[in-house]
Every structure is written in C-alpha cells, then in structure tokens.
Write a protein that holds these residues in place. Sequence first.
Motif, mmCIF file in Angstrom:
data_model
loop_
_atom_site.group_PDB
_atom_site.id
_atom_site.type_symbol
_atom_site.label_atom_id
_atom_site.label_comp_id
_atom_site.label_asym_id
_atom_site.label_seq_id
_atom_site.Cartn_x
_atom_site.Cartn_y
_atom_site.Cartn_z
ATOM 1 N N ALA A 251 0.830 -1.210 0.000
ATOM 2 C CA ALA A 251 0.000 0.000 0.000
ATOM 3 C C ALA A 251 0.860 1.254 0.000
ATOM 4 O O ALA A 251 0.489 2.285 -0.572
ATOM 5 C CB ALA A 251 -0.933 -0.001 1.203
ATOM 6 N N ALA A 252 2.035 1.181 0.618
ATOM 7 C CA ALA A 252 2.904 2.353 0.725
ATOM 8 C C ALA A 252 3.470 2.785 -0.618
ATOM 9 O O ALA A 252 3.948 3.915 -0.760
ATOM 10 C CB ALA A 252 4.037 2.065 1.699
ATOM 11 N N THR A 253 3.427 1.907 -1.615
ATOM 12 C CA THR A 253 3.978 2.249 -2.932
ATOM 13 C C THR A 253 2.948 2.894 -3.850
ATOM 14 O O THR A 253 3.295 3.332 -4.949
ATOM 15 C CB THR A 253 4.522 0.985 -3.622
ATOM 16 O OG1 THR A 253 3.431 0.086 -3.916
ATOM 17 C CG2 THR A 253 5.526 0.264 -2.730
ATOM 18 N N LEU A 254 1.691 2.958 -3.422
ATOM 19 C CA LEU A 254 0.635 3.452 -4.302
ATOM 20 C C LEU A 254 0.757 4.953 -4.545
ATOM 21 O O LEU A 254 1.077 5.725 -3.649
ATOM 22 C CB LEU A 254 -0.740 3.144 -3.700
ATOM 23 C CG LEU A 254 -1.099 1.665 -3.539
ATOM 24 C CD1 LEU A 254 -2.451 1.522 -2.859
ATOM 25 C CD2 LEU A 254 -1.097 0.952 -4.881
ATOM 26 N N GLU A 255 0.479 5.353 -5.778
ATOM 27 C CA GLU A 255 0.477 6.762 -6.170
ATOM 28 C C GLU A 255 -0.954 7.177 -6.535
ATOM 29 O O GLU A 255 -1.732 6.374 -7.060
ATOM 30 C CB GLU A 255 1.397 6.983 -7.374
ATOM 31 C CG GLU A 255 2.856 6.600 -7.139
ATOM 32 C CD GLU A 255 3.581 7.585 -6.233
ATOM 33 O OE1 GLU A 255 3.050 8.702 -6.053
ATOM 34 O OE2 GLU A 255 4.643 7.234 -5.696
ATOM 35 N N PHE A 256 -1.281 8.462 -6.276
ATOM 36 C CA PHE A 256 -2.616 8.966 -6.600
ATOM 37 C C PHE A 256 -3.027 8.610 -8.020
ATOM 38 O O PHE A 256 -4.125 8.115 -8.263
ATOM 39 C CB PHE A 256 -2.651 10.488 -6.445
ATOM 40 C CG PHE A 256 -2.897 10.962 -5.049
ATOM 41 C CD1 PHE A 256 -4.114 10.736 -4.424
ATOM 42 C CD2 PHE A 256 -1.919 11.641 -4.357
ATOM 43 C CE1 PHE A 256 -4.352 11.179 -3.133
ATOM 44 C CE2 PHE A 256 -2.143 12.094 -3.065
ATOM 45 C CZ PHE A 256 -3.358 11.859 -2.454
ATOM 46 N N SER A 257 -2.148 8.878 -8.962
ATOM 47 C CA SER A 257 -2.498 8.741 -10.377
ATOM 48 C C SER A 257 -2.717 7.296 -10.797
ATOM 49 O O SER A 257 -3.253 7.040 -11.880
ATOM 50 C CB SER A 257 -1.395 9.358 -11.249
ATOM 51 O OG SER A 257 -0.162 8.687 -11.044
ATOM 52 N N GLN A 258 -2.307 6.340 -9.957
ATOM 53 C CA GLN A 258 -2.446 4.932 -10.311
ATOM 54 C C GLN A 258 -3.592 4.249 -9.577
ATOM 55 O O GLN A 258 -3.741 3.038 -9.684
ATOM 56 C CB GLN A 258 -1.132 4.194 -10.017
ATOM 57 C CG GLN A 258 0.028 4.586 -10.926
ATOM 58 C CD GLN A 258 1.286 3.793 -10.593
ATOM 59 O OE1 GLN A 258 1.861 3.928 -9.523
ATOM 60 N NE2 GLN A 258 1.689 2.941 -11.518
ATOM 61 N N ILE A 259 -4.381 5.026 -8.848
ATOM 62 C CA ILE A 259 -5.512 4.437 -8.119
ATOM 63 C C ILE A 259 -6.816 4.868 -8.783
ATOM 64 O O ILE A 259 -7.222 6.026 -8.702
ATOM 65 C CB ILE A 259 -5.520 4.861 -6.642
ATOM 66 C CG1 ILE A 259 -4.176 4.542 -5.977
ATOM 67 C CG2 ILE A 259 -6.657 4.156 -5.906
ATOM 68 C CD1 ILE A 259 -4.078 5.026 -4.541
ATOM 69 N N ALA A 260 -7.457 3.952 -9.468
ATOM 70 C CA ALA A 260 -8.741 4.229 -10.113
ATOM 71 C C ALA A 260 -9.867 4.133 -9.098
ATOM 72 O O ALA A 260 -9.789 3.349 -8.141
ATOM 73 C CB ALA A 260 -8.981 3.235 -11.247
ATOM 74 N N THR A 261 -10.898 4.943 -9.267
ATOM 75 C CA THR A 261 -12.096 4.843 -8.429
ATOM 76 C C THR A 261 -13.319 4.783 -9.340
ATOM 77 O O THR A 261 -13.462 5.586 -10.253
ATOM 78 C CB THR A 261 -12.229 6.034 -7.458
ATOM 79 O OG1 THR A 261 -12.359 7.245 -8.193
ATOM 80 C CG2 THR A 261 -11.025 6.123 -6.532
ATOM 81 N N VAL A 262 -14.180 3.808 -9.073
ATOM 82 C CA VAL A 262 -15.378 3.616 -9.894
ATOM 83 C C VAL A 262 -16.548 3.266 -8.981
ATOM 84 O O VAL A 262 -16.436 2.387 -8.118
ATOM 85 C CB VAL A 262 -15.193 2.470 -10.915
ATOM 86 C CG1 VAL A 262 -16.480 2.254 -11.717
ATOM 87 C CG2 VAL A 262 -14.027 2.758 -11.848
ATOM 88 N N GLY A 263 -17.672 3.946 -9.156
ATOM 89 C CA GLY A 263 -18.894 3.620 -8.437
ATOM 90 C C GLY A 263 -19.916 3.035 -9.394
ATOM 91 O O GLY A 263 -20.168 3.594 -10.461
#
Length: 315
Positions: A251-263
């Motif tokens: 989780a510590a390696t995650l970047e904003f631009s690489q986290i998709a959000t979908v509802g």
Amino acid sequence: GDSGPGRGGVRTDTIMIATMDLETGEAALFGIPRNMAQVPMPSRFRNAFVDFERRLSPSNDPSTWVDRDGDGVPDPTGFSSCHCFPEQINALYPYTRNWTRSYPNEVDPGMAALRDVSEHLTGLQIDYYVLVDMKAFVELVEAVGGVDVYVKEALQSEVSPPEEGERWATVDVQPGMNHLSGTEALAYARARKGSSDYARMARQRCLLRAVAAESDPWTLLRSFPAIASAIESYVVTDVPVSFLPDLVSAAATLEFSQIATVGFNPPYYAPKRDHKYHPIPDVKRIRAKVASVIAEGAAAQSSTGESECDPPSDQ
C-alpha cells in the motif's frame, strides 16, 4: 459496518472492493451502492433466498392485487425467482452472519457470503475481507496521522459518535485541500444531509484513495503498531497477521495517479428498478467495467481518464 452508539445490528452500508497489482503498482477502488437489490447469488447459493424473495414479491402486496373475475380473491400471479438476494445488498451481512454450516472455517460467515456475492457480481477473485466499524475507521485514520483530501463542495456536518460516551463527530470543510483528523474523516465519510447516497459514496472512495496514496513507507512503518492494534481491537478480517506487513508495504507504494475509483451507480450500471425503486445491477456492464480497469488501469476509470477525486484539470 454501520454499528455504533444507539444503532441496532450491523449493516454493511459501505461496500468497496480494493485491488492492487503488486507488479505494476496499479490499484482500484470499486464501490457497490448499499441500496442495490436483486444482486445475483453464486450458483451454490442460487436458491438460498427463494422463500424470502417470494415473501417480498409484489404479488403479496394487497395494493398490487388484481381481481379480474370479481370473486373477491386475488387472481394467482406467476412467480419466477431471480436467484438473487431480493433485499438491499447492505442487508446481506445480517442475513448470513450465522451461516456457519456453509462457512465452517471462516472468521465471519456473513463477510464470507458478502465476499462471494461481490465476486459473482464483479467477476473479481477477492482474497480477503475486512469489516471496519466506525471506531476502527477513526483509529486507522489517526494511526497514519490524518488524511489530506481534495474537497469539491463545502460541507458542514455532525454525525453520531464512533463510541459510546464520545462527542459527536463534526466536520467543516471548504473547497480545496483539507486535512482531516480521524473523527473529521468519519463525519466527512458519513455525512448525507444536503447530499445524495451516491455523492457520499464518491467521498468515501476518494477518502480511502487519499489515505492509501499519502501513506509513504516511513509513515506506515512508524504507524504499524497503531495500525495493528486498531485491527486487532476493532476490525473483523481474515487477512493473516503474518501478511499484514507485506500488505502495508504494498500500500505504501501506491500513487494517486495509479488508483482508479469507480462507483457502480444507476442508471448506467443499474438501469432497472424493483417494485421498491431499488436499483437492480446490470452484471454484464459491471463486469465489463471491472475488466477494463484491471486491464488498462486508471486510464479506464472514466471516459476521459480523469479521477472523480481530483481538482478540475484547469486548476
């Protein structure tokens, strides 16, 4: 889970699936609306709720009776099972939490059932489940020092406290970046007055995205004892304790631009409604969206590739 002071029972009012590709660093948060109904059951449980579905059928509602021959007796109506959970999906957990025969080796049978139904809906294999109550949410946010989140609309709200005897949780934020404590994050995530359920779901996805992306390795390493303590005290999960360090490191390696959000909101992902006006999922559309995000990453989260969580591109 929505358990808290003065609240009876537990419903899973927020249902999210988080996925991480440990090789590419791509991640996604998929949100399932709590009021989604008639979610199809996996094949092994396809008939588990047929009797419940029959009781909820409009044919049992006197206001829908038809008496064409005038004999004072409702005309018989055909009943065809949807092989689904006929109520809102947030009620699945309390209905299945005692399914110990079906899930004899699970930490929490209700969470295992929700996992399997969510798998069937999305086509994803779900490795672990986590049930977080309000107190756990506050403790986990506090463990990483709070969270910075971009706010699109001003919000002032007060919600019930996470634990008996505590003050009500409040939040007062303006558009732009805001730093939230654990209780402020709880109020921000739960606030619904002057807003819709779907807007609240989006706030929740963006809040978790921010927590994940901002938690650098050093912060998580320093916070790990508090994280582990919160999980041990307030969280129900089948994640092995031995796996927690690896999961936190990933989780510590995650970047904003690489986290998709979908509802998976209506009307696109749920174009039909039941007789109580609950949205009914379009399984093909949901699975297709999940598959595209898994294959293409954050670029597939929206038609433009932009995140619902970020400031407009002109700012």
